[in-house]
Design a protein around this motif. Sequence first.
Motif, short mmCIF file in Angstrom:
data_model
loop_
_atom_site.label_atom_id
_atom_site.label_comp_id
_atom_site.label_asym_id
_atom_site.label_seq_id
_atom_site.Cartn_x
_atom_site.Cartn_y
_atom_site.Cartn_z
N VAL A 84 0.84 -1.21 0.00
CA VAL A 84 0.00 0.00 0.00
C VAL A 84 0.87 1.25 0.00
O VAL A 84 0.62 2.22 -0.74
CB VAL A 84 -0.94 0.00 1.22
CG1 VAL A 84 -1.67 1.34 1.33
CG2 VAL A 84 -1.95 -1.14 1.10
N MET A 85 1.93 1.23 0.81
CA MET A 85 2.82 2.39 0.88
C MET A 85 3.52 2.64 -0.45
O MET A 85 3.65 3.78 -0.90
CB MET A 85 3.84 2.17 1.99
CG MET A 85 4.75 3.37 2.24
SD MET A 85 3.86 4.80 2.86
CE MET A 85 3.45 4.22 4.52
N ASP A 142 3.22 5.98 -2.62
CA ASP A 142 4.40 6.78 -2.98
C ASP A 142 4.59 6.82 -4.49
O ASP A 142 4.99 7.84 -5.05
CB ASP A 142 5.64 6.19 -2.32
CG ASP A 142 5.62 6.36 -0.80
OD1 ASP A 142 4.77 7.11 -0.31
OD2 ASP A 142 6.45 5.72 -0.12
N GLY A 143 4.32 5.68 -5.16
CA GLY A 143 4.48 5.64 -6.61
C GLY A 143 3.56 6.61 -7.32
O GLY A 143 3.94 7.25 -8.30
N ALA A 144 2.34 6.74 -6.81
CA ALA A 144 1.39 7.67 -7.42
C ALA A 144 1.87 9.11 -7.28
O ALA A 144 1.79 9.91 -8.23
CB ALA A 144 0.01 7.52 -6.76
N TRP A 155 4.55 14.03 -9.59
CA TRP A 155 5.60 15.04 -9.50
C TRP A 155 6.47 15.06 -10.76
O TRP A 155 6.83 16.12 -11.26
CB TRP A 155 6.48 14.76 -8.28
CG TRP A 155 5.78 15.01 -6.97
CD1 TRP A 155 4.75 15.86 -6.76
CD2 TRP A 155 6.08 14.38 -5.72
NE1 TRP A 155 4.37 15.82 -5.45
CE2 TRP A 155 5.16 14.93 -4.77
CE3 TRP A 155 7.00 13.44 -5.29
CZ2 TRP A 155 5.17 14.55 -3.44
CZ3 TRP A 155 7.02 13.07 -3.96
CH2 TRP A 155 6.10 13.61 -3.04
N ILE A 156 6.80 13.86 -11.28
CA ILE A 156 7.63 13.82 -12.49
C ILE A 156 6.86 14.38 -13.69
O ILE A 156 7.43 15.10 -14.52
CB ILE A 156 8.07 12.36 -12.76
CG1 ILE A 156 9.08 11.91 -11.70
CG2 ILE A 156 8.69 12.23 -14.15
CD1 ILE A 156 9.50 10.47 -11.81
N ALA A 157 5.57 14.09 -13.78
CA ALA A 157 4.76 14.63 -14.88
C ALA A 157 4.73 16.15 -14.82
O ALA A 157 4.83 16.83 -15.86
CB ALA A 157 3.35 14.05 -14.82
N GLU A 158 4.63 16.70 -13.61
CA GLU A 158 4.63 18.16 -13.48
C GLU A 158 5.99 18.75 -13.85
O GLU A 158 6.07 19.80 -14.48
CB GLU A 158 4.27 18.54 -12.04
CG GLU A 158 2.81 18.23 -11.68
CD GLU A 158 2.50 18.54 -10.22
OE1 GLU A 158 3.45 18.94 -9.50
OE2 GLU A 158 1.34 18.37 -9.81
N ALA A 159 7.07 18.03 -13.49
CA ALA A 159 8.41 18.51 -13.84
C ALA A 159 8.64 18.46 -15.35
O ALA A 159 9.25 19.36 -15.94
CB ALA A 159 9.47 17.68 -13.11
N LEU A 160 8.14 17.41 -16.00
CA LEU A 160 8.27 17.32 -17.46
C LEU A 160 7.49 18.43 -18.15
O LEU A 160 7.84 18.86 -19.25
CB LEU A 160 7.77 15.94 -17.93
CG LEU A 160 8.66 14.73 -17.58
CD1 LEU A 160 7.95 13.43 -17.93
CD2 LEU A 160 10.00 14.81 -18.33
#
Length: 298
Positions: free
Chosen positions: A215-216, A220-222, A227-232
């Motif tokens: 679950v953790m 965390d993966g989500a 965050w990576i999509a926003e950085a891209l």
Amino acid sequence: MPHTDTPETQRANRRFMQRAMTVPLLDRETEFELARRWREDGDDQALHQLTCAYMRLVISLATRFRNYGLPYGDLVQEGNVGLMQAAARFEPERGVRFSTYATWWIRAAIQDYVLRNWSIVRTGTTAAHKSLFFNLRRLRALIDSGTRQTLRQEDRIFIAKRLGVGVDDVESMDARLMAGDRSLNAMLSDGTSDDNATEWQDMLPCDRPQPDEEVMEQHDGAYRSRWIAEALGKLNERELLIIRERRLRDEALTLETLGTQLGISKERVRQIEHLALKKMRTALLEKVPDPEAAGLLG
């Protein structure tokens, strides 16, 4: 687990062996003629006469494998399968006697049966494993007369060189042969109480993540993906293309290949990639104090 023939089976085996030993052997010319009639004319009587004459060969070879704990009658039957295969493939014009040719097929059939049935776990899957399975006990006795439970390193090296196999293979097969099959439901305690009853399978470790860890990780993966999509999203079209081809593919494109596609030098591609990563790091730092610790940048 060893198999035991019933008294009735043992008596039937003895009668079969006695009858087989009374069948006369064949001379070379008779072998040739019977093999020709079977191969060219499909003469079942010729096949029967040819195989019956060498049933004693099956019995002899099956006897050598009795110490593996399998029913003797089954060993003989598997040997008969090998004998039939030999009769189907025998080419007398090559100048080899049928008994010599059939020996290989009979032994191979019996060995394959032993490997398939000695344990519920498949034992010999390679030529090295088969060689070890059928020769390790003999070489063990040659080394220490069976007085030691475990092989020393020099013993493993000796056996490996003798059989032309790896030292790791010797160690693995030795451990396999020294430990018999064990049921996962075998009791580790005395089983006098249901509360105290512990089975062997209860003690086996589980390598899978625990439910809370799964679950953790999903949680965390989500967050990482968002965050990576926003950085891209902070990159321009050319920077995004380079990052995708260089960092987000299983097989990254070379700087030279990307330079050719974009009409720029590979050094310029490297510079753009560096600047793009710097932009992403800055964007991620706004969300996460330590992106590398969070598994976002390497």
